[in-house]
Design a protein around this motif. Sequence first.
Motif, short mmCIF file in Angstrom:
data_model
loop_
_atom_site.label_atom_id
_atom_site.label_comp_id
_atom_site.label_asym_id
_atom_site.label_seq_id
_atom_site.Cartn_x
_atom_site.Cartn_y
_atom_site.Cartn_z
N ASN A 7 30.96 34.71 51.61
CA ASN A 7 31.17 35.44 51.04
C ASN A 7 31.82 36.46 51.28
OD1 ASN A 7 31.99 32.24 49.75
ND2 ASN A 7 30.43 32.40 48.30
N HIS A 8 32.34 37.20 50.54
CA HIS A 8 33.07 38.57 50.48
C HIS A 8 32.31 39.13 49.13
CE1 HIS A 8 35.15 42.14 50.10
NE2 HIS A 8 35.07 42.35 48.48
N SER A 9 31.97 40.00 49.48
CA SER A 9 31.72 41.83 48.65
C SER A 9 32.23 43.12 49.05
CB SER A 9 30.05 41.35 48.60
OG SER A 9 29.64 42.54 47.70
N CYS A 10 32.47 44.20 47.72
CA CYS A 10 32.50 44.88 48.69
C CYS A 10 31.35 46.06 48.42
CB CYS A 10 33.88 45.93 47.44
SG CYS A 10 35.48 45.65 47.28
N LEU A 62 42.56 42.32 49.68
CA LEU A 62 42.09 40.91 49.67
C LEU A 62 42.80 40.08 49.22
CD1 LEU A 62 38.96 42.28 47.55
CD2 LEU A 62 39.23 40.38 50.01
N HIS A 63 44.12 40.98 48.15
CA HIS A 63 45.12 39.44 47.59
C HIS A 63 46.10 39.02 49.08
CE1 HIS A 63 48.75 38.35 45.13
NE2 HIS A 63 47.62 37.90 44.76
N VAL A 69 41.46 38.05 43.92
CA VAL A 69 40.90 39.41 43.40
C VAL A 69 39.12 39.66 43.52
CG1 VAL A 69 40.58 40.81 40.99
CG2 VAL A 69 43.22 39.22 41.47
N CYS A 70 38.50 40.47 43.73
CA CYS A 70 37.50 40.63 44.12
C CYS A 70 37.05 40.88 42.55
CB CYS A 70 37.10 41.89 44.79
SG CYS A 70 34.97 42.12 45.18
N CYS A 71 35.74 40.02 42.36
CA CYS A 71 34.59 40.17 41.11
C CYS A 71 33.49 40.67 41.23
CB CYS A 71 34.52 39.76 40.06
SG CYS A 71 36.58 38.37 39.39
N CYS A 72 33.44 41.76 42.73
CA CYS A 72 31.94 42.20 42.25
C CYS A 72 32.26 43.15 41.52
CB CYS A 72 32.24 43.26 43.98
SG CYS A 72 33.04 44.38 44.68
N GLU A 73 30.79 44.02 41.15
CA GLU A 73 29.98 45.06 40.75
C GLU A 73 30.49 46.20 40.77
OE1 GLU A 73 25.65 47.13 39.43
OE2 GLU A 73 25.66 45.72 40.96
#
Length: 90
Positions: A7-10, A62-63, A69-73
């Motif tokens: 999975n993705h995270s920034c 990302l989009h 849409v990224c929802c990382c912290e």
Amino acid sequence: MQAALLNHSCVPNCAVVFGGGGGWEGWSSVSLLLLRDIGVEEELLACYVDAAAPLRERAEALHAMHGFVCCCERCGVQRAAARAERALRR
């Protein structure tokens, strides 16, 4: 382990490293590079885009490439800071 299952995270805790070269077809191996110590039950997260890019660039990439849409912290904090800055300008 399949790299497609990451999975993705920034704020990634690992990076995908491709070996072989020569474009997509020439990659003969995929490895994970751990960026820090990872707990036994911790999810492996890679950044799908340039993690050093500003929020807007990461979000657009990302989009466009992955449709989400990224929802990382990190993105959440940066969006909140941008909203607060806009509110102060009013």
